[in-house]
Enzyme design. Sequence first.
Site, PDB file in Angstrom:
ATOM      1  N   LEU A   9       2.507  13.695  49.164  1.00 14.62           N
ATOM      2  CA  LEU A   9       3.373  12.506  49.062  1.00 14.62           C
ATOM      3  C   LEU A   9       4.768  12.931  49.500  1.00 14.62           C
ATOM      4  O   LEU A   9       5.495  13.558  48.731  1.00 14.62           O
ATOM      5  CB  LEU A   9       3.415  11.979  47.621  1.00 14.62           C
ATOM      6  CG  LEU A   9       2.073  11.642  46.963  1.00 14.62           C
ATOM      7  CD1 LEU A   9       2.305  11.079  45.544  1.00 14.62           C
ATOM      8  CD2 LEU A   9       1.268  10.650  47.783  1.00 14.62           C
ATOM      9  N   GLY A  10       5.101  12.637  50.771  1.00 15.00           N
ATOM     10  CA  GLY A  10       6.427  13.017  51.289  1.00 15.00           C
ATOM     11  C   GLY A  10       6.324  14.136  52.313  1.00 15.00           C
ATOM     12  O   GLY A  10       5.536  15.068  52.151  1.00 15.00           O
ATOM     13  N   VAL A  33      -7.804  32.459  46.554  1.00 10.92           N
ATOM     14  CA  VAL A  33      -8.618  31.401  45.926  1.00 10.92           C
ATOM     15  C   VAL A  33     -10.003  31.304  46.553  1.00 10.92           C
ATOM     16  O   VAL A  33     -10.831  30.525  46.098  1.00 10.92           O
ATOM     17  CB  VAL A  33      -7.905  30.039  45.968  1.00 10.92           C
ATOM     18  CG1 VAL A  33      -6.632  30.081  45.139  1.00 10.92           C
ATOM     19  CG2 VAL A  33      -7.583  29.639  47.398  1.00 10.92           C
ATOM     20  N   LYS A  45       7.340   7.186  54.789  1.00 16.71           N
ATOM     21  CA  LYS A  45       7.843   5.807  54.916  1.00 16.71           C
ATOM     22  C   LYS A  45       7.828   5.365  56.379  1.00 16.71           C
ATOM     23  O   LYS A  45       7.604   4.215  56.702  1.00 16.71           O
ATOM     24  CB  LYS A  45       9.294   5.739  54.392  1.00 16.71           C
ATOM     25  CG  LYS A  45       9.404   5.449  52.916  1.00 16.71           C
ATOM     26  CD  LYS A  45      10.818   5.101  52.514  1.00 16.71           C
ATOM     27  CE  LYS A  45      11.724   6.306  52.517  1.00 16.71           C
ATOM     28  NZ  LYS A  45      12.990   6.088  51.761  1.00 16.71           N
ATOM     29  N   GLU A 129       7.024  23.732  38.820  1.00 23.02           N
ATOM     30  CA  GLU A 129       7.946  24.879  38.943  1.00 23.02           C
ATOM     31  C   GLU A 129       9.134  24.575  39.848  1.00 23.02           C
ATOM     32  O   GLU A 129      10.254  24.998  39.590  1.00 23.02           O
ATOM     33  CB  GLU A 129       7.196  26.094  39.496  1.00 23.02           C
ATOM     34  CG  GLU A 129       8.068  27.334  39.663  1.00 23.02           C
ATOM     35  CD  GLU A 129       8.655  27.809  38.343  1.00 23.02           C
ATOM     36  OE1 GLU A 129       7.863  28.209  37.466  1.00 23.02           O
ATOM     37  OE2 GLU A 129       9.890  27.790  38.171  1.00 23.02           O
ATOM     38  N   VAL A 132      12.881  22.879  38.822  1.00 25.57           N
ATOM     39  CA  VAL A 132      14.074  23.534  38.265  1.00 25.57           C
ATOM     40  C   VAL A 132      14.363  24.805  39.048  1.00 25.57           C
ATOM     41  O   VAL A 132      13.496  25.656  39.212  1.00 25.57           O
ATOM     42  CB  VAL A 132      13.886  23.914  36.777  1.00 25.57           C
ATOM     43  CG1 VAL A 132      15.137  24.617  36.253  1.00 25.57           C
ATOM     44  CG2 VAL A 132      13.595  22.680  35.938  1.00 25.57           C
ATOM     45  N   GLY A 134      14.685  25.418  42.174  1.00 24.54           N
ATOM     46  CA  GLY A 134      14.007  25.569  43.463  1.00 24.54           C
ATOM     47  C   GLY A 134      12.993  26.704  43.486  1.00 24.54           C
ATOM     48  O   GLY A 134      11.998  26.681  42.773  1.00 24.54           O
ATOM     49  N   LYS A 205      17.418  19.125  34.967  1.00 27.19           N
ATOM     50  CA  LYS A 205      16.811  20.459  34.959  1.00 27.19           C
ATOM     51  C   LYS A 205      17.022  21.159  33.616  1.00 27.19           C
ATOM     52  O   LYS A 205      16.126  21.834  33.119  1.00 27.19           O
ATOM     53  CB  LYS A 205      17.398  21.298  36.090  1.00 27.19           C
ATOM     54  CG  LYS A 205      17.012  20.747  37.457  1.00 27.19           C
ATOM     55  CD  LYS A 205      17.859  21.365  38.559  1.00 27.19           C
ATOM     56  CE  LYS A 205      17.463  20.885  39.919  1.00 27.19           C
ATOM     57  NZ  LYS A 205      18.360  21.360  40.984  1.00 27.19           N
ATOM     58  N   GLY A 302      16.680  24.002  49.359  1.00 27.87           N
ATOM     59  CA  GLY A 302      16.291  24.361  50.733  1.00 27.87           C
ATOM     60  C   GLY A 302      14.787  24.218  50.920  1.00 27.87           C
ATOM     61  O   GLY A 302      14.016  24.336  49.957  1.00 27.87           O
TER      62      GLY A 302
HETATM   63  N1  LIG Z   1      15.740  19.481  48.958  1.00 23.84           N
HETATM   64  C1  LIG Z   1      15.672  20.471  48.074  1.00 23.84           C
HETATM   65  O1  LIG Z   1      16.225  21.580  48.278  1.00 23.84           O
HETATM   66  C2  LIG Z   1      14.919  20.269  46.807  1.00 23.84           C
HETATM   67  C3  LIG Z   1      14.315  19.057  46.515  1.00 23.84           C
HETATM   68  N2  LIG Z   1      13.616  18.912  45.336  1.00 23.84           N
HETATM   69  C4  LIG Z   1      12.949  17.651  45.036  1.00 23.84           C
HETATM   70  O2  LIG Z   1      11.882  17.480  45.968  1.00 23.84           O
HETATM   71  C5  LIG Z   1      11.675  16.104  46.228  1.00 23.84           C
HETATM   72  C6  LIG Z   1      11.778  15.852  47.730  1.00 23.84           C
HETATM   73  O3  LIG Z   1      13.056  16.250  48.135  1.00 23.84           O
HETATM   74  P1  LIG Z   1      13.387  16.332  49.708  1.00 23.84           P
HETATM   75  O4  LIG Z   1      12.225  16.877  50.458  1.00 23.84           O
HETATM   76  O5  LIG Z   1      14.697  17.028  49.816  1.00 23.84           O
HETATM   77  O6  LIG Z   1      13.551  14.778  50.048  1.00 23.84           O
HETATM   78  P2  LIG Z   1      13.561  14.082  51.497  1.00 23.84           P
HETATM   79  O7  LIG Z   1      14.345  12.840  51.326  1.00 23.84           O
HETATM   80  O8  LIG Z   1      13.915  15.085  52.546  1.00 23.84           O
HETATM   81  O9  LIG Z   1      11.998  13.696  51.734  1.00 23.84           O
HETATM   82  C7  LIG Z   1      11.389  12.670  51.005  1.00 23.84           C
HETATM   83  C8  LIG Z   1      10.071  12.352  51.709  1.00 23.84           C
HETATM   84  O10 LIG Z   1       9.339  11.395  50.963  1.00 23.84           O
HETATM   85  C9  LIG Z   1       9.062  10.245  51.770  1.00 23.84           C
HETATM   86  N3  LIG Z   1       9.223   9.082  50.900  1.00 23.84           N
HETATM   87  C10 LIG Z   1      10.261   8.848  50.066  1.00 23.84           C
HETATM   88  N4  LIG Z   1      10.052   7.697  49.389  1.00 23.84           N
HETATM   89  C11 LIG Z   1       8.862   7.194  49.861  1.00 23.84           C
HETATM   90  C12 LIG Z   1       8.104   6.025  49.570  1.00 23.84           C
HETATM   91  N5  LIG Z   1       8.532   5.149  48.661  1.00 23.84           N
HETATM   92  N6  LIG Z   1       6.928   5.843  50.214  1.00 23.84           N
HETATM   93  C13 LIG Z   1       6.513   6.748  51.136  1.00 23.84           C
HETATM   94  N7  LIG Z   1       7.184   7.884  51.463  1.00 23.84           N
HETATM   95  C14 LIG Z   1       8.344   8.090  50.817  1.00 23.84           C
HETATM   96  C15 LIG Z   1      10.050  10.257  52.914  1.00 23.84           C
HETATM   97  O11 LIG Z   1       9.429   9.610  54.023  1.00 23.84           O
HETATM   98  P3  LIG Z   1      10.141   9.575  55.487  1.00 23.84           P
HETATM   99  O12 LIG Z   1      10.227  11.002  55.931  1.00 23.84           O
HETATM  100  O13 LIG Z   1       9.220   8.791  56.344  1.00 23.84           O
HETATM  101  O14 LIG Z   1      11.486   8.919  55.262  1.00 23.84           O
HETATM  102  C16 LIG Z   1      10.244  11.773  53.125  1.00 23.84           C
HETATM  103  O15 LIG Z   1       9.238  12.265  53.950  1.00 23.84           O
HETATM  104  C17 LIG Z   1      12.732  15.360  45.395  1.00 23.84           C
HETATM  105  O16 LIG Z   1      12.166  14.995  44.159  1.00 23.84           O
HETATM  106  C18 LIG Z   1      13.800  16.423  45.180  1.00 23.84           C
HETATM  107  O17 LIG Z   1      14.559  16.195  44.008  1.00 23.84           O
HETATM  108  C19 LIG Z   1      13.488  19.937  44.423  1.00 23.84           C
HETATM  109  C20 LIG Z   1      14.095  21.143  44.674  1.00 23.84           C
HETATM  110  C21 LIG Z   1      14.859  21.394  45.859  1.00 23.84           C
HETATM  111  N1  LIG Z   2      19.857  18.680  45.208  1.00 25.04           N
HETATM  112  C1  LIG Z   2      19.254  19.783  44.442  1.00 25.04           C
HETATM  113  C2  LIG Z   2      17.993  20.222  45.159  1.00 25.04           C
HETATM  114  C3  LIG Z   2      17.178  21.114  44.309  1.00 25.04           C
HETATM  115  O1  LIG Z   2      16.792  20.746  43.175  1.00 25.04           O
HETATM  116  C4  LIG Z   2      20.252  20.960  44.369  1.00 25.04           C
HETATM  117  O2  LIG Z   2      21.281  20.893  45.054  1.00 25.04           O
HETATM  118  O3  LIG Z   2      19.979  21.902  43.610  1.00 25.04           O
HETATM  119 NA    NA Z   3      11.665  26.936  39.934  1.00 28.27          NA
END
Ligand SMILES: NC(=O)C1=CN([C@@H]2O[C@H](COP(=O)(O)OP(=O)(O)OC[C@H]3O[C@@H](n4cnc5c(N)ncnc54)[C@H](OP(=O)(O)O)[C@@H]3O)[C@@H](O)[C@H]2O)C=CC1
Ligand SMILES: N[C@@H](CC=O)C(=O)O
Ligand code: NA
Length: 432
Positions: A9-10, A33, A45, A129, A132, A134, A205, A302
């Site tokens: 998802l994403g 595994v 999206k 994991e 919190v 990363g 976190k 990251g």
């Molecule tokens: N970035 C970071 O360093 C870190 C992020 N996280 C967590 O990881 C998660 C993802 O973060 P990140 O990868 O940075 O986010 P992004 O915004 O880069 O990516 C989100 C992805 O999810 C898709 N998406 C979002 N909402 C929907 C929806 N309603 N239906 C379908 N697809 C959807 C987007 O689609 P599309 O690409 O088509 O727009 C995109 O591919 C978040 O919960 C964030 O808090 C945790 C630790 C570190």
């Molecule tokens: N936006 C968050 C991403 C990781 O959780 C951060 O800056 O730490």
């Molecule tokens: Na972690």
Amino acid sequence: MESISIGLLGLGTVGSGVVQIIEKHQDKLMHQVGCPVVVKRVLVKDADKERAVKVDRNLLTLNPEDILNDADIDVVIEVMGGIEETRNHLKKALDNGKHVVTANKDLMAVYGPELLAAATQNGCDLFYEASVAGGIPILRGLVDGLASDRITKMMGIVNGTTNFILTKMSKNGSAYEEVLKEAQELGYAESDPTADVEGLDAARKMAILSTLGFSMNIDLDDVKVKGITDITEEDLQYGKQLGYTMKLIGIAHREGEKVEVSVQPTLLSESHPLASVQDEYNAVYVYGEAVGETMFYGPGAGSLPTATAVVSDLVGVMKNMRLGVNGKSAVAPQYDKKLKGADEIYSKYFLRLHVKDEVGTFANITSIFSEHHVSFEKILQLPLKEKGLAEIVLVTHQASLKDYEDILVSLRDLPAVQTIKSSYRVEGSARV
Ligand SMILES: NC(=O)C1=CN([C@@H]2O[C@H](COP(=O)(O)OP(=O)(O)OC[C@H]3O[C@@H](n4cnc5c(N)ncnc54)[C@H](OP(=O)(O)O)[C@@H]3O)[C@@H](O)[C@H]2O)C=CC1
Ligand SMILES: N[C@@H](CC=O)C(=O)O
Ligand code: NA
């Protein structure tokens, strides 16, 4: 098992990293595994969006049901973010017997207990994991590595975006807006960076960390939060002058049965190990009754660092699948929640005031502190350009939050005090 099928998802910053690691580390995954890992469907999206990683367009879907209802998908990896809609997706995945790995601290801080209960009821794993710090394996460090100890305090730099901003502002004198934009371009910040800079991301976190570390259900509402948007260049400079460095620190402190959990800009002694944590790096300093002091350090944000934690959780699920023990690792909190009152939370404080430069001002200010039995570690008074005004900067010795808040009320009522310019918690002792 012939292979493990993944529904993703994403496919953004973290999702792209997950695909890269599964592709590049397939041999290591298979060795651990005993079967290949296949990404079967990916929810996005916008199917036409340019991405950091090449994925067969036939795998992309805009309909979450294509993943949640696909009987062949064993594990759902959620890296889409969001709360309410995503909660429904993960609840459905668990009810359909799919294991879940998520990086979503926003979701786990609010609906973690509910989703963990659903996972246990369905005999599924729910691992988080990456939610919190990363790529730092802090949650496994607490749950497995320190399982035998009683944690008394955790101090964390758990938001990479704000640590990146404060590092550049302190070291290079960079402008806040410019560095925030750079953090967004580097993929560190949330889609809405307010969560980062207002401290909410770190608070989520800390709620997750405290729940695991203290074995007590700590809700997001239990975490006192302040972000970094009010920090000024003067505060950074005075902090340096006094031997401190400014960090956004999450503090979780247990004394007896009661705990305090908070996130705030904190002047940290330059000698504290957390003071050396720079840029987007995170660190969590954990104090245990038996182990003493430990520190977990690494990249908190990251694509690949975060994806490392996500795919490592996936390996954990797959190992449990081989052993037939999925859904058995979640341990319910052991203790009822008991929060400290303001009269039980102790710290040192930094305070910067603009005052009338006249006879009696200093005496009136210090008498307010002495009425509350609060003394000083350091005091500076300097003239201001504005005629008749002076700046007082002080660091208190340990004081209760209640006494300190009462002092601030009295200072605001004192005619000689023109403005309370800034106030920060202080941790550690500065150089003499
Ligand atoms: N970035 C970071 O360093 C870190 C992020 N996280 C967590 O990881 C998660 C993802 O973060 P990140 O990868 O940075 O986010 P992004 O915004 O880069 O990516 C989100 C992805 O999810 C898709 N998406 C979002 N909402 C929907 C929806 N309603 N239906 C379908 N697809 C959807 C987007 O689609 P599309 O690409 O088509 O727009 C995109 O591919 C978040 O919960 C964030 O808090 C945790 C630790 C570190
Ligand atoms: N936006 C968050 C991403 C990781 O959780 C951060 O800056 O730490
Ligand atoms: Na972690």
